[in-house]
Design a protein around this motif. Structure first.
Motif, PDB file in Angstrom:
ATOM      1  N   ILE A  55       0.863  -1.174   0.000  1.00 27.36           N
ATOM      2  CA  ILE A  55       0.000   0.000   0.000  1.00 27.36           C
ATOM      3  C   ILE A  55       0.899   1.223   0.000  1.00 27.36           C
ATOM      4  O   ILE A  55       1.699   1.408   0.929  1.00 27.36           O
ATOM      5  CB  ILE A  55      -0.905   0.005   1.250  1.00 27.36           C
ATOM      6  N   GLU A  56       0.802   2.034  -1.037  1.00 26.91           N
ATOM      7  CA  GLU A  56       1.557   3.283  -1.085  1.00 26.91           C
ATOM      8  C   GLU A  56       0.628   4.412  -0.675  1.00 26.91           C
ATOM      9  O   GLU A  56      -0.385   4.652  -1.324  1.00 26.91           O
ATOM     10  CB  GLU A  56       2.081   3.550  -2.506  1.00 26.91           C
ATOM     11  N   VAL A  57       0.962   5.081   0.423  1.00 27.47           N
ATOM     12  CA  VAL A  57       0.181   6.243   0.850  1.00 27.47           C
ATOM     13  C   VAL A  57       0.831   7.485   0.220  1.00 27.47           C
ATOM     14  O   VAL A  57       2.056   7.639   0.269  1.00 27.47           O
ATOM     15  CB  VAL A  57       0.146   6.345   2.396  1.00 27.47           C
ATOM     16  N   PHE A  58       0.022   8.326  -0.416  1.00 27.87           N
ATOM     17  CA  PHE A  58       0.586   9.508  -1.076  1.00 27.87           C
ATOM     18  C   PHE A  58       1.265  10.407  -0.044  1.00 27.87           C
ATOM     19  O   PHE A  58       0.782  10.547   1.095  1.00 27.87           O
ATOM     20  CB  PHE A  58      -0.502  10.302  -1.814  1.00 27.87           C
ATOM     21  N   GLU A  59       2.362  11.003  -0.490  1.00 21.16           N
ATOM     22  CA  GLU A  59       3.188  11.903   0.331  1.00 21.16           C
ATOM     23  C   GLU A  59       2.324  12.886   1.152  1.00 21.16           C
ATOM     24  O   GLU A  59       2.536  13.065   2.354  1.00 21.16           O
ATOM     25  CB  GLU A  59       4.080  12.690  -0.637  1.00 21.16           C
ATOM     26  N   ARG A  60       1.356  13.496   0.520  1.00 21.12           N
ATOM     27  CA  ARG A  60       0.515  14.513   1.157  1.00 21.12           C
ATOM     28  C   ARG A  60      -0.163  13.997   2.431  1.00 21.12           C
ATOM     29  O   ARG A  60      -0.433  14.753   3.364  1.00 21.12           O
ATOM     30  CB  ARG A  60      -0.559  14.938   0.143  1.00 21.12           C
ATOM     31  N   PHE A  61      -0.462  12.673   2.450  1.00 25.04           N
ATOM     32  CA  PHE A  61      -1.212  12.111   3.570  1.00 25.04           C
ATOM     33  C   PHE A  61      -0.321  11.303   4.518  1.00 25.04           C
ATOM     34  O   PHE A  61      -0.812  10.682   5.457  1.00 25.04           O
ATOM     35  CB  PHE A  61      -2.352  11.215   3.049  1.00 25.04           C
ATOM     36  N   ALA A  62       0.998  11.322   4.270  1.00 25.55           N
ATOM     37  CA  ALA A  62       1.905  10.414   4.980  1.00 25.55           C
ATOM     38  C   ALA A  62       1.938  10.683   6.490  1.00 25.55           C
ATOM     39  O   ALA A  62       2.143   9.758   7.283  1.00 25.55           O
ATOM     40  CB  ALA A  62       3.305  10.501   4.374  1.00 25.55           C
ATOM     41  N   ASP A  63       1.720  11.946   6.919  1.00 25.31           N
ATOM     42  CA  ASP A  63       1.725  12.234   8.368  1.00 25.31           C
ATOM     43  C   ASP A  63       0.669  11.414   9.099  1.00 25.31           C
ATOM     44  O   ASP A  63       0.794  11.137  10.286  1.00 25.31           O
ATOM     45  CB  ASP A  63       1.455  13.723   8.617  1.00 25.31           C
ATOM     46  N   ALA A  64      -0.379  11.034   8.399  1.00 25.59           N
ATOM     47  CA  ALA A  64      -1.478  10.290   9.025  1.00 25.59           C
ATOM     48  C   ALA A  64      -1.083   8.858   9.376  1.00 25.59           C
ATOM     49  O   ALA A  64      -1.857   8.127   9.997  1.00 25.59           O
ATOM     50  CB  ALA A  64      -2.694  10.296   8.106  1.00 25.59           C
ATOM     51  N   LEU A  65       0.150   8.471   8.995  1.00 24.58           N
ATOM     52  CA  LEU A  65       0.618   7.112   9.311  1.00 24.58           C
ATOM     53  C   LEU A  65       1.288   7.046  10.695  1.00 24.58           C
ATOM     54  O   LEU A  65       1.629   5.948  11.154  1.00 24.58           O
ATOM     55  CB  LEU A  65       1.627   6.644   8.251  1.00 24.58           C
ATOM     56  N   LEU A  66       1.443   8.187  11.356  1.00 25.59           N
ATOM     57  CA  LEU A  66       2.137   8.200  12.651  1.00 25.59           C
ATOM     58  C   LEU A  66       1.504   7.206  13.629  1.00 25.59           C
ATOM     59  O   LEU A  66       0.295   7.265  13.868  1.00 25.59           O
ATOM     60  CB  LEU A  66       2.097   9.621  13.244  1.00 25.59           C
ATOM     61  N   GLY A  67       2.288   6.284  14.156  1.00 33.76           N
ATOM     62  CA  GLY A  67       1.789   5.323  15.142  1.00 33.76           C
ATOM     63  C   GLY A  67       1.233   4.041  14.550  1.00 33.76           C
ATOM     64  O   GLY A  67       0.761   3.151  15.254  1.00 33.76           O
ATOM     65  N   ILE A  68       1.320   3.923  13.253  1.00 36.56           N
ATOM     66  CA  ILE A  68       0.678   2.792  12.568  1.00 36.56           C
ATOM     67  C   ILE A  68       1.238   1.433  13.006  1.00 36.56           C
ATOM     68  O   ILE A  68       0.517   0.440  13.075  1.00 36.56           O
ATOM     69  CB  ILE A  68       0.773   2.998  11.039  1.00 36.56           C
TER      70      ILE A  68
END
Ligand code: SAM
Length: 157
Positions: A55-68
């Motif tokens: 799964i590639e998360v677009f750069e713009r939304f990458a901060d939302a991966l914190l703690g994943i």
């Protein structure tokens, strides 16, 4: 509501005309890379598949991966972008009797959203390796959430 019958429908299937405009918009937040290049290559359900997918998360939304990494399993929501959206009563090959789209996990539905519970294998920046997907390579990603049963549980070693 007018039912539409056309030659692409199987016996007993019912198609409709969709509304002229959408009620809401969404953002694709990434792209799903799978080994499945044709629909017929896809497993019928992610639960039947052990294939590793990215799964590639677009750069713009990458901060939302914190703690994943704290979660072992994710609900992955995706947009089944190659799907018909108009067939409300369907006769899938594996079922003899017609069923409504909402009584099936068919990709054919007014909002073609796919949902799979996916064990998280690896996180490398904004690229997540998971198992348990059944979608075509290049399928747009619309959301990621810790799987409900896992939401309070921490990932093991
Ligand atoms: N696991 C999801 C769910 O339950 O919501 C999707 C189930 S649906 C039955 C999975 C099937 O959709 C695959 O076997 C394939 O035939 C089809 N499919 C996969 N990716 C697709 C895409 N991007 N567009 C249209 N159809 C797709």
């Amino acid at each position: 509501m007018t039912a539409i019958f056309d030659s692409t429908l199987r016996d007993g299937e019912i198609g409709i005309e969709l509304p002229e405009s959408f009620d809401a918009g969404l953002y694709f937040i990434g792209t799903i890379r799978t080994p499945f290049l044709r629909r017929e290559d896809c497993p019928r359900s992610g639960a039947d598949s052990d294939a590793l997918c990215t799964i590639e998360v677009f750069e713009r939304f990458a901060d939302a991966l914190l703690g994943i990494e704290a979660h072992a399993e994710f609900d992955v929501l995706y947009w089944l972008h190659r799907s018909l959206r108009t067939v409300m009563v369907q006769r899938p090959h594996h079922r003899p009797d017609p069923r409504g789209a909402f009584a099936l996990r068919s990709p054919v539905r007014p909002n073609p959203i796919g949902l799979s519970a996916c064990p998280l294998v690896k996180v490398e920046g904004r690229f997540l390796t998971v198992r348990g997907l059944d979608c075509l390579d290049g399928t747009p990603l619309i959301d990621l959430k810790p799987h409900q049963a896992d939401a309070g549980r921490r990932a093991g070693p």
